[in-house]
Write a protein that holds these residues in place. Structure first.
Motif, PDB file in Angstrom:
ATOM      1  N   LEU A  29     -25.079  32.022 -10.444  1.00 49.59           N
ATOM      2  CA  LEU A  29     -25.268  32.336 -11.789  1.00 49.59           C
ATOM      3  C   LEU A  29     -26.543  32.378 -12.302  1.00 49.59           C
ATOM      4  CD1 LEU A  29     -23.043  29.039 -12.639  1.00 49.59           C
ATOM      5  CD2 LEU A  29     -22.347  31.464 -12.837  1.00 49.59           C
ATOM      6  N   THR A  30     -27.597  32.082 -11.820  1.00 47.05           N
ATOM      7  CA  THR A  30     -29.036  32.507 -12.503  1.00 47.05           C
ATOM      8  C   THR A  30     -29.224  33.884 -12.139  1.00 47.05           C
ATOM      9  OG1 THR A  30     -29.788  30.425 -12.013  1.00 47.05           O
ATOM     10  CG2 THR A  30     -31.506  31.673 -12.369  1.00 47.05           C
ATOM     11  N   LEU A  31     -28.982  34.333 -11.147  1.00 42.23           N
ATOM     12  CA  LEU A  31     -29.068  35.835 -10.778  1.00 42.23           C
ATOM     13  C   LEU A  31     -28.061  36.661 -11.727  1.00 42.23           C
ATOM     14  CD1 LEU A  31     -29.196  35.943  -7.053  1.00 42.23           C
ATOM     15  CD2 LEU A  31     -31.024  36.494  -8.317  1.00 42.23           C
ATOM     16  N   LEU A  32     -26.939  36.375 -11.950  1.00 40.32           N
ATOM     17  CA  LEU A  32     -26.040  36.884 -12.712  1.00 40.32           C
ATOM     18  C   LEU A  32     -26.354  36.897 -14.334  1.00 40.32           C
ATOM     19  CD1 LEU A  32     -22.622  36.311 -10.916  1.00 40.32           C
ATOM     20  CD2 LEU A  32     -24.176  38.502 -10.681  1.00 40.32           C
ATOM     21  N   ALA A  33     -26.973  36.072 -14.503  1.00 39.27           N
ATOM     22  CA  ALA A  33     -27.437  35.983 -15.894  1.00 39.27           C
ATOM     23  C   ALA A  33     -28.595  36.959 -16.162  1.00 39.27           C
ATOM     24  CB  ALA A  33     -28.101  34.664 -16.252  1.00 39.27           C
ATOM     25  N   THR A  40     -23.144  42.820  -2.051  1.00 35.87           N
ATOM     26  CA  THR A  40     -24.119  43.211  -1.073  1.00 35.87           C
ATOM     27  C   THR A  40     -25.612  42.857  -1.560  1.00 35.87           C
ATOM     28  OG1 THR A  40     -23.046  45.161  -0.307  1.00 35.87           O
ATOM     29  CG2 THR A  40     -25.315  44.972   0.063  1.00 35.87           C
ATOM     30  N   HIS A  41     -25.793  42.759  -2.967  1.00 33.57           N
ATOM     31  CA  HIS A  41     -26.943  42.763  -3.526  1.00 33.57           C
ATOM     32  C   HIS A  41     -27.115  40.924  -3.540  1.00 33.57           C
ATOM     33  CE1 HIS A  41     -26.447  46.059  -6.406  1.00 33.57           C
ATOM     34  NE2 HIS A  41     -27.491  46.578  -5.645  1.00 33.57           N
ATOM     35  N   LEU A  42     -26.073  40.496  -3.665  1.00 37.39           N
ATOM     36  CA  LEU A  42     -26.069  38.797  -3.873  1.00 37.39           C
ATOM     37  C   LEU A  42     -26.485  38.386  -2.441  1.00 37.39           C
ATOM     38  CD1 LEU A  42     -23.123  38.085  -6.224  1.00 37.39           C
ATOM     39  CD2 LEU A  42     -25.516  37.478  -6.447  1.00 37.39           C
ATOM     40  N   LYS A  49     -24.801  35.094   4.399  1.00 40.48           N
ATOM     41  CA  LYS A  49     -23.635  35.688   4.807  1.00 40.48           C
ATOM     42  C   LYS A  49     -22.636  36.205   3.914  1.00 40.48           C
ATOM     43  CE  LYS A  49     -24.359  34.405   9.663  1.00 40.48           C
ATOM     44  NZ  LYS A  49     -23.780  34.453  11.123  1.00 40.48           N
ATOM     45  N   GLN A  50     -21.905  37.426   4.105  1.00 43.58           N
ATOM     46  CA  GLN A  50     -20.937  37.912   3.256  1.00 43.58           C
ATOM     47  C   GLN A  50     -19.705  36.908   2.959  1.00 43.58           C
ATOM     48  OE1 GLN A  50     -17.720  38.902   4.006  1.00 43.58           O
ATOM     49  NE2 GLN A  50     -17.251  39.456   2.140  1.00 43.58           N
ATOM     50  N   TYR A  76     -18.720  44.836  -8.743  1.00 43.52           N
ATOM     51  CA  TYR A  76     -19.633  44.137  -9.367  1.00 43.52           C
ATOM     52  C   TYR A  76     -19.588  42.773 -10.098  1.00 43.52           C
ATOM     53  CZ  TYR A  76     -23.021  47.546  -8.648  1.00 43.52           C
ATOM     54  OH  TYR A  76     -23.849  48.624  -7.756  1.00 43.52           O
ATOM     55  N   TYR A  77     -20.286  41.936 -10.315  1.00 39.32           N
ATOM     56  CA  TYR A  77     -20.202  40.539 -10.740  1.00 39.32           C
ATOM     57  C   TYR A  77     -20.871  40.372 -11.885  1.00 39.32           C
ATOM     58  CZ  TYR A  77     -17.129  39.503  -6.703  1.00 39.32           C
ATOM     59  OH  TYR A  77     -16.347  39.813  -5.690  1.00 39.32           O
ATOM     60  N   ARG A  78     -20.528  39.620 -12.982  1.00 41.97           N
ATOM     61  CA  ARG A  78     -21.337  39.241 -14.170  1.00 41.97           C
ATOM     62  C   ARG A  78     -20.943  38.056 -14.659  1.00 41.97           C
ATOM     63  NH1 ARG A  78     -19.245  41.736 -19.488  1.00 41.97           N
ATOM     64  NH2 ARG A  78     -20.770  40.605 -20.393  1.00 41.97           N
ATOM     65  N   LEU A  79     -21.963  37.102 -15.401  1.00 44.25           N
ATOM     66  CA  LEU A  79     -21.678  36.080 -15.756  1.00 44.25           C
ATOM     67  C   LEU A  79     -20.836  36.320 -16.999  1.00 44.25           C
ATOM     68  CD1 LEU A  79     -22.476  33.226 -16.078  1.00 44.25           C
ATOM     69  CD2 LEU A  79     -24.526  33.499 -17.182  1.00 44.25           C
ATOM     70  N   ARG A  80     -19.833  35.716 -17.182  1.00 42.25           N
ATOM     71  CA  ARG A  80     -18.724  35.788 -18.245  1.00 42.25           C
ATOM     72  C   ARG A  80     -19.489  35.154 -19.450  1.00 42.25           C
ATOM     73  NH1 ARG A  80     -12.906  33.725 -17.367  1.00 42.25           N
ATOM     74  NH2 ARG A  80     -13.126  35.725 -16.390  1.00 42.25           N
ATOM     75  N   PRO A  81     -19.411  36.413 -20.620  1.00 43.42           N
ATOM     76  CA  PRO A  81     -20.047  35.986 -21.984  1.00 43.42           C
ATOM     77  C   PRO A  81     -19.481  34.713 -22.552  1.00 43.42           C
ATOM     78  CG  PRO A  81     -19.471  38.378 -21.852  1.00 43.42           C
ATOM     79  CD  PRO A  81     -19.130  37.526 -20.644  1.00 43.42           C
TER      80      PRO A  81
END
Length: 107
Positions: A29-33, A40-42, A49-50, A76-81
């Motif tokens: 969550l911190t990274l996606l913020a 792959t980035h995560l 591991k994946q 791609y993943y993002r924090l939901r607004p």
């Protein structure tokens, strides 16, 4: 996160706290913020591991905390607004109450 039918708001908040309390999910969550990231980035950023990353992303998606966006063969993943607004309000309210005088219930 909207609590399931028949669940109190307190129970819904407690369930959401359980989701975000996991150290790996909190880090995600911190990274996606800060930016949208693919699995792959995560994996690289977490040194995980994946399968572990995918499991935690599934939990976060089911809790309504992250959104997905396909991009070619990647997702791609993002924090939901606004996903954490309710939790932030509850915690802020408790923090404010802790700074003030509270009544003492008689025994």
């Amino acid at each position: 996160m909207k609590p399931p039918a028949g669940t109190s708001a307190e129970e819904g908040t407690a369930e959401l706290l359980q989701v975000v309390a996991d150290p790996v999910r909190w880090r995600i969550l911190t990274l996606l913020a800060g930016e949208q990231l693919c699995t792959t980035h995560l994996q690289d950023l977490l040194g995980a591991k994946q399968t572990l990353v995918s499991h935690h992303l599934k939990v976060l998606r089911e809790a309504g905390l992250v959104d997905t966006e396909p991009c070619g063969r990647f997702t791609y993943y993002r924090l939901r607004p606004g996903a954490l607004d309710g939790l932030a309000e509850v915690v802020a309210g408790m923090a404010a109450a802790s700074r003030g005088d509270v009544d003492r219930r008689a025994c």
